[in-house]
Design an enzyme around this catalytic site. Structure first.
Site, PDB file in Angstrom:
ATOM      1  N   TYR B 142      90.641  58.273  36.981  1.00  0.00           N
ATOM      2  CA  TYR B 142      90.285  56.941  36.496  1.00  0.00           C
ATOM      3  C   TYR B 142      90.760  55.832  37.429  1.00  0.00           C
ATOM      4  CZ  TYR B 142      88.166  57.984  32.018  1.00  0.00           C
ATOM      5  OH  TYR B 142      87.296  58.385  31.035  1.00  0.00           O
ATOM      6  N   LYS B 192      91.133  72.600  34.461  1.00  0.00           N
ATOM      7  CA  LYS B 192      90.131  73.354  35.212  1.00  0.00           C
ATOM      8  C   LYS B 192      90.862  73.942  36.415  1.00  0.00           C
ATOM      9  CE  LYS B 192      85.857  74.691  36.101  1.00  0.00           C
ATOM     10  NZ  LYS B 192      85.039  75.573  35.249  1.00  0.00           N
ATOM     11  N   ASP B 224      85.578  73.877  30.190  1.00  0.00           N
ATOM     12  CA  ASP B 224      84.253  74.322  29.752  1.00  0.00           C
ATOM     13  C   ASP B 224      84.391  75.228  28.530  1.00  0.00           C
ATOM     14  OD1 ASP B 224      85.536  75.876  31.760  1.00  0.00           O
ATOM     15  OD2 ASP B 224      83.679  76.843  32.384  1.00  0.00           O
ATOM     16  N   ASP B 248      88.534  62.443  27.614  1.00  0.00           N
ATOM     17  CA  ASP B 248      87.450  61.522  27.256  1.00  0.00           C
ATOM     18  C   ASP B 248      86.309  62.304  26.616  1.00  0.00           C
ATOM     19  OD1 ASP B 248      85.824  59.151  27.302  1.00  0.00           O
ATOM     20  OD2 ASP B 248      84.847  59.891  29.114  1.00  0.00           O
ATOM     21  N   ASP B 252      85.619  62.915  22.255  1.00  0.00           N
ATOM     22  CA  ASP B 252      84.351  62.468  21.677  1.00  0.00           C
ATOM     23  C   ASP B 252      83.628  63.614  20.974  1.00  0.00           C
ATOM     24  OD1 ASP B 252      84.541  59.800  22.171  1.00  0.00           O
ATOM     25  OD2 ASP B 252      83.199  59.768  23.884  1.00  0.00           O
TER      26      ASP B 252
HETATM   27  C1  IPM Z   1      84.655  52.778  28.403  1.00  0.00           C
HETATM   28  C2  IPM Z   1      85.315  53.927  29.116  1.00  0.00           C
HETATM   29  C3  IPM Z   1      85.948  53.454  30.391  1.00  0.00           C
HETATM   30  C4  IPM Z   1      86.309  54.664  28.210  1.00  0.00           C
HETATM   31  C5  IPM Z   1      86.896  55.868  28.916  1.00  0.00           C
HETATM   32  O1  IPM Z   1      86.197  56.643  29.580  1.00  0.00           O
HETATM   33  O2  IPM Z   1      88.104  56.066  28.794  1.00  0.00           O
HETATM   34  C6  IPM Z   1      85.760  55.143  26.856  1.00  0.00           C
HETATM   35  O3  IPM Z   1      84.784  56.124  27.006  1.00  0.00           O
HETATM   36  C7  IPM Z   1      86.909  55.685  26.032  1.00  0.00           C
HETATM   37  O4  IPM Z   1      86.971  56.891  25.807  1.00  0.00           O
HETATM   38  O5  IPM Z   1      87.746  54.890  25.597  1.00  0.00           O
HETATM   39  C1  IPM Z   2      84.432  80.230  37.307  1.00  0.00           C
HETATM   40  C2  IPM Z   2      84.146  78.774  37.577  1.00  0.00           C
HETATM   41  C3  IPM Z   2      84.578  78.398  38.962  1.00  0.00           C
HETATM   42  C4  IPM Z   2      82.684  78.412  37.312  1.00  0.00           C
HETATM   43  C5  IPM Z   2      82.445  76.929  37.475  1.00  0.00           C
HETATM   44  O1  IPM Z   2      83.217  76.096  37.041  1.00  0.00           O
HETATM   45  O2  IPM Z   2      81.421  76.591  38.087  1.00  0.00           O
HETATM   46  C6  IPM Z   2      82.123  78.804  35.938  1.00  0.00           C
HETATM   47  O3  IPM Z   2      82.747  78.122  34.911  1.00  0.00           O
HETATM   48  C7  IPM Z   2      80.644  78.549  35.913  1.00  0.00           C
HETATM   49  O4  IPM Z   2      80.196  77.626  35.213  1.00  0.00           O
HETATM   50  O5  IPM Z   2      79.890  79.257  36.605  1.00  0.00           O
END
Ligand code: IPM
Ligand code: IPM
Lengths: 359, 359
Positions: B142, B192, B224, B248, B252
């Site tokens: 950020y 990650k 992921d 973030d 959500d």
């Molecule tokens: C508006 C944006 C910069 C902010 C963030 O990404 O942190 C919002 O999505 C949040 O989660 O408060």
């Molecule tokens: C294993 C990892 C590096 C890979 C990625 O993050 O791309 C996997 O999650 C994918 O989506 O194929």
């Protein structure tokens, strides 16, 4: 004659790959073309034999091939290796980087007939959805340098670098718009342009590309909002165009909300049409070796290979229709059945045999 | 006497803030303490008046206060400004950075009684869930420098830098484990680490901190996978400890799968206990000005403010109980009702009045 490098890997990889090979033989026979497949070690299996998840001999085999059919890699046995040596990262990032496989296509379709499998509320899943995540696969924060550690004590700091060039953004954006033209004519580009300079360039370049596709509806979404929208109403999406890191997260959400990850193939292509094809799911060590894994994602990955790298669209379609018929006729592995119907589940090879028979 | 800087902002911000202020007055009266609230412009409203989403006078007011009660900012009118001038980014990142509000707490609770609102399948939502996302809020990609553009033509490149120091990771990790000790004793740390060097340090430091909390169950998840698990079985989580960017996205998702974003407060704290408190949802310009917005997220944000910054835990509890009674007794705005029952919906001020009356 086409040469396929087959990298079955770990867990359920080898057993589902057997079925994909059977199906490939069946379509080659029917459509009268010659496919040569050659097996290579990859992942944990390759670590055990060669000391490396992506050995030279495997890399050379892939270089000599027209396409790579990949199974899955990883498992508890190799989970405690240092990150760079782990099967998933080492094999996948190695192959993507070496062959410049920048275009990752991850379709996630929920057919209304299978909607009860979806993890979403029934009124949402009843509508089904058909999302194609097009994920950029060689840029972003994955390969960006510098990347490492500096400083000491409490100030020791880990760092990574995110980059996208205009050229990288353009080439993946064009593919997304072209894919949308063959589908439902909508592209949603995902970024975090309210925070990232990389995303601001991404947004600008995608907008420039969009102008060349006036018939495709186009929108931007912030990644946090995109994740929310996917779990609220996935049916609003057609093609989602994503940078590498956000695409990793969103494509997995798409896969999970189908509730049937065992059906989802993926393709990773470079600009010469060379590609690597693999199921969306993992190596599932918990069910490996029992003959119960769903082979369909692997079989559909072989179909994508025929279409995108081997120019055999009819053969690809024949596979997809045969898979459709297996699903319609209830020839299903346990993962696609509700708990109380699992005694009717077919085995991995029964599903493969049925699909071959339809071809 | 405590001083509160009230930044109502745009959209539904002002109307839900009216209710939060009423509720604050009610608890101050009941528990006999003095609160002084002072309003300041922020977001789009501040752009219109002062030419800047976070004017000096607002910043000074916040500096002089004991806590910030924030509404919501943004709307279509300001959506086409350059990213750095947009209300959300400018106001939120400005306040977070200036006050070093590194600890963002975003609880997402699905009460079984409201489970039908969840976007998840009924057998999943029926179990309810109670996840607290603890998101690091001042580091990561950020604020990391360098951030910008370089090069020309096709090689023009956007770039951002991700960083975390041991110190930053430690302080947020301790707060996550301490929070878990007051809840269900489980921390899931998200990263990650198979790709990012920053995540590898994150993982290592969190593990070191975890040793100090032997009674807290602890696991790592890749981002992921964490996103997938949230839409499969959120009930498996207690505290999710996240770096800024992943937090973030995941917070959500957590909010959305409750199906009742209008109930969710959040807190952003620094190491002195100073904090900013705001609803999880946005400014909802589509329903602003109609008196139908749900004020509960804003009211619960005021309760968190009483607890974390003003040392008035009893007053916070009284508000939370009064809110619980509104929910139990069906004193609900339209967003919490199924379509066919919306004619029974209460207005914003009716809900606020009911909650005050319970106090
Ligand atoms: C508006 C944006 C910069 C902010 C963030 O990404 O942190 C919002 O999505 C949040 O989660 O408060
Ligand atoms: C294993 C990892 C590096 C890979 C990625 O993050 O791309 C996997 O999650 C994918 O989506 O194929």
């Amino acid at each position: 004659m086409s040469n396929i490098a087959v990298l079955a890997g770990d867990g359920i990889g080898p057993e589902v790959m057997v079925e994909a090979k059977k199906v490939l033989a069946a379509v080659a026979d029917k459509f009268q073309f010659t496919l040569k497949t050659q097996d290579y070690d990859v992942g944990g299996a390759a670590i055990d034999i060669h000391g490396n998840a992506l050995p030279d001999v495997t890399m050379k085999g892939c270089q000599a091939a027209d396409a790579i059919l990949f199974g899955s890699v990883g498992g508890p046995k190799w989970a405690n290796l240092p990150p760079t040596e782990q099967p998933e990262r080492c094999a996948l990032l190695g192959l993507r980087g070496h062959f410049d496989l920048f275009c990752n296509m991850r379709p996630a379709t929920l057919q209304p007939a299978l909607s009860s499998l979806s993890t979403l509320r029934s009124d949402i899943s009843a509508q089904g959805f058909d999302v194609l995540v097009i994920r950029e696969l060689t840029g972003d924060i994955y390969f960006g340098e510098p990347k490492g550690r500096k400083g000491e004590g409490d100030e020791e700091t880990g760092f990574d670098s995110m980059f996208y060039s205009r050229r990288e953004i353009k080439r993946i954006a064009h593919l997304a718009f072209q894919a949308a033209q063959k589908r439902n004519n909508k592209v949603t580009s995902v970024d975090k342009a309210n925070v990232l300079a990389t995303s601001q360039l991404w947004r600008q370049v995608v907008e420039e590309v969009a102008v060349e596709y006036p018939n495709v509806t186009f929108e931007h979404l912030y990644v946090d909002n995109a994740a929310m929208q996917l779990v609220r109403d996935p049916n609003q999406f057609d093609v989602m165009l994503c940078p590498n890191l956000f695409g990793d997260i969103l494509s997995d959400i798409c896969a999970m909300i189908t509730g049937s990850m065992g059906l989802l193939p993926s393709a990773s292509l470079n600009s010469d049409g060379f590609g690597m094809y693999e199921p969306a799911g993992g190596s599932a060590p918990d069910i490996a070796g029992q003959g119960i894994a769903n082979p369909i994602a692997q079989i559909l990955s072989a179909a994508l290979m025929l279409r995108y790298s081997l120019n055999q669209d009819n053969a690809a379609k024949a596979i997809e229709e045969a898979v459709g018929s297996a699903l319609d006729n209830g020839i299903l592995t346990a993962d696609l059945l509700p708990a109380e119907q699992r005694s009717n589940a077919k085995t991995t090879s029964e599903v493969g045999d049925y699909i071959c028979a339809q071809i």
